[in-house]
Motif scaffolding. Structure first.
Motif, mmCIF file in Angstrom:
data_model
loop_
_atom_site.group_PDB
_atom_site.id
_atom_site.type_symbol
_atom_site.label_atom_id
_atom_site.label_comp_id
_atom_site.label_asym_id
_atom_site.label_seq_id
_atom_site.Cartn_x
_atom_site.Cartn_y
_atom_site.Cartn_z
ATOM 1 N N ARG A 92 0.898 -1.356 0.110
ATOM 2 C CA ARG A 92 0.028 0.034 -0.014
ATOM 3 C C ARG A 92 0.742 1.223 -0.178
ATOM 4 O O ARG A 92 0.422 2.081 -0.737
ATOM 5 N N TYR A 123 2.166 1.841 -3.627
ATOM 6 C CA TYR A 123 1.292 2.244 -4.345
ATOM 7 C C TYR A 123 1.124 3.615 -4.358
ATOM 8 O O TYR A 123 0.800 4.421 -5.092
ATOM 9 N N GLN A 124 0.910 4.060 -2.944
ATOM 10 C CA GLN A 124 0.829 5.673 -2.746
ATOM 11 C C GLN A 124 1.973 6.519 -3.452
ATOM 12 O O GLN A 124 1.743 7.365 -3.911
ATOM 13 N N ARG A 125 3.092 5.652 -3.358
ATOM 14 C CA ARG A 125 4.266 6.491 -3.617
ATOM 15 C C ARG A 125 4.302 6.360 -5.333
ATOM 16 O O ARG A 125 4.657 7.495 -6.326
ATOM 17 N N LYS A 153 1.608 5.988 -7.384
ATOM 18 C CA LYS A 153 0.192 5.983 -7.861
ATOM 19 C C LYS A 153 0.106 6.684 -9.309
ATOM 20 O O LYS A 153 -0.326 6.427 -10.139
ATOM 21 N N PRO A 154 0.591 8.061 -9.413
ATOM 22 C CA PRO A 154 0.644 8.753 -10.414
ATOM 23 C C PRO A 154 1.038 8.093 -11.666
ATOM 24 O O PRO A 154 0.661 7.787 -12.688
ATOM 25 N N ILE A 199 1.810 4.624 -12.049
ATOM 26 C CA ILE A 199 1.003 3.319 -12.430
ATOM 27 C C ILE A 199 -0.242 3.765 -12.994
ATOM 28 O O ILE A 199 -0.860 3.177 -13.799
ATOM 29 N N ASP A 200 -1.178 4.566 -12.317
ATOM 30 C CA ASP A 200 -2.506 4.981 -12.985
ATOM 31 C C ASP A 200 -2.393 5.394 -14.157
ATOM 32 O O ASP A 200 -3.029 4.956 -15.089
ATOM 33 N N TYR A 225 1.014 -6.260 -10.090
ATOM 34 C CA TYR A 225 -0.246 -6.219 -9.294
ATOM 35 C C TYR A 225 -1.373 -7.374 -9.887
ATOM 36 O O TYR A 225 -2.528 -6.914 -10.124
#
Ligand SMILES: *Cc1c(COP(=O)(O)O)cnc(C)c1O
Length: 369
Positions: free
Chosen positions: A13, A16-18, A20-21, A23-24, A195
């Motif tokens: 988690r 993913y926060q790190r 996120k931009p 990966i999204d 993921y």
């Protein structure tokens, strides 16, 4: 202490926060691209990962288990053949051997590194032996030179199970290029994790690479026509895109694992048996595996403080009900069986905060002293 935040053995988690931009954005690009399977993301990731390891060809597939299975199949391993491996491993190592119809033949591990005792391999070679399946467990390489020598002498193939050893080195060379085929898993928890599910075979042999590419796609070279009997095992574009992003910083992520391992080493040496790094090895710390006779008590006590310890692995495969048919018995592999009763894995992932590492150390010291 009762109110302290739980510390999981592994979590993605914070990562993913790190990320996120990035990966999204990558996932959205794949969705918009019109290619979801066997497209440019996979081709790029195969190229990138091959370069990272220093091998020649990379063939993405659906999982680490599939990578092992396809590797063995590409080498012609089939019903009645024997593959020498260890019982102290994840079940998929053995499941992949069995899926070809071959039988696993186990050797014991050494008591220091919990890796294949390479001295025991020669005695297990028979006319049926086709391959040695080495498992670079916990992020540490098996001692390869003696195995390479045996393989040459007896004309055996070596398949490396690299599901736990991305970035781990043997005498300066990355694991995954030390045998005939290197099989990787990118299961989310692994040192390089997708993921979802993903895997890859690496080889330096152009013919094997071509065969692996066919095997993962119904045995087809072109369209709608099987040249050999194959399977369906593909690495999808979404996972490939995520893996490409994570591969860019993999070396730094492994350095973070090593820094956490150093903190544990310093805090816990003399308290429990901490991991021993082999002289040939550069450890990537997929898992930080300790050993202590009161392992169960340590796990129980830390659980009360919200700290999750795990065991990799609590049951040797040769003693599992599902593999009883292989005919092994308790006592067959004393080092494997003894380790399974005493080993335990501390929380380990690159984004594990140093404060959590210190809390784990303190909690273990309180139980043991
Ligand atoms: C995770 C793992 C595998 C299997 O990988 P999957 O991608 O989960 O199929 C095989 N061998 C070892 C040693 C593993 O740790």
């Amino acid at each position: 202490m009762a109110n302290a935040k739980p510390i999981a053995n592994w979590s993605y988690r914070r990562e993913y926060q790190r990320l996120k931009p990035a990966i999204d954005r990558a996932v959205q690009q794949v969705f918009a691209s019109g290619r979801l399977i066997l497209g440019p993301q996979l081709e790029s990731f195969e190229r990138d990962f091959v370069r990272f390891v220093g091998a020649r060809y990379g063939i993405g597939c659906n999982s680490g288990t599939d990578a092992l299975f396809l590797a063995l199949r590409a080498l012609g391993v089939g019903p009645g053949d024997e593959v020498i491996t260890v019982s102290n491993t994840a079940v998929p190592t053995v499941a992949a051997i069995r899926a070809t119809g071959a039988n696993p033949v186990f050797v014991d591990i050494d008591p220091d590194y919990y890796l294949m005792d390479v001295e025991q391999v020669a005695a297990k070679i028979t006319k049926k032996t086709k391959a040695i399946l080495t498992v670079h467990l916990y992020g540490q390489s098996v001692n390869m030179a003696p195995l390479q020598k045996l393989a040459r002498k007896h004309k055996l193939k070596i398949v490396e199970d690299c599901a736990q050893s991305h970035g781990a080195k043997y005498r300066g060379k990355m694991t995954g290029r030390l045998g005939t085929i290197g099989a990787f898993s990118f299961y989310p928890t692994k040192v390089l994790g997708a993921y979802g599910d993903a895997g890859m075979c690496l080889t330096n042999d152009a013919k094997l690479a071509k065969k692996l590419r066919m095997l993962r796609f119904y045995g087809m070279a072109g369209e709608y026509y099987s040249e050999i009997e194959g399977y369906n095992s593909r690495l999808d574009e979404v996972q490939a895109a995520i893996l490409r992003i994570k591969l860019r910083t993999l070396s730094e992520e492994i350095d973070k694992r090593r820094a956490i391992a150093r903190m544990y080493d310093e805090g816990l040496s003399g308290v429990v048996q901490t991991p021993v790094v082999a002289p040939w090895s550069s450890h990537s710390y997929y898992l930080y595996v300790c050993r202590h006779p009161k392992r169960d008590r340590i796990i129980e006590k830390l659980k009360h403080q919200g700290i999750e310890l795990k065991i990799h692995f609590p049951y040797p495969i040769h003693l599992m009900t599902g593999y009883r048919f292989l005919g092994y018995q308790r006592g067959d592999f004393p080092q494997t069986e003894a380790a399974a009763k005493e080993i335990f894995s501390l929380p380990m992932y690159p984004d594990l905060p140093p404060a959590d590492v210190r809390r784990v150390i303190k909690a273990i010291k309180q139980v043991v002293s």
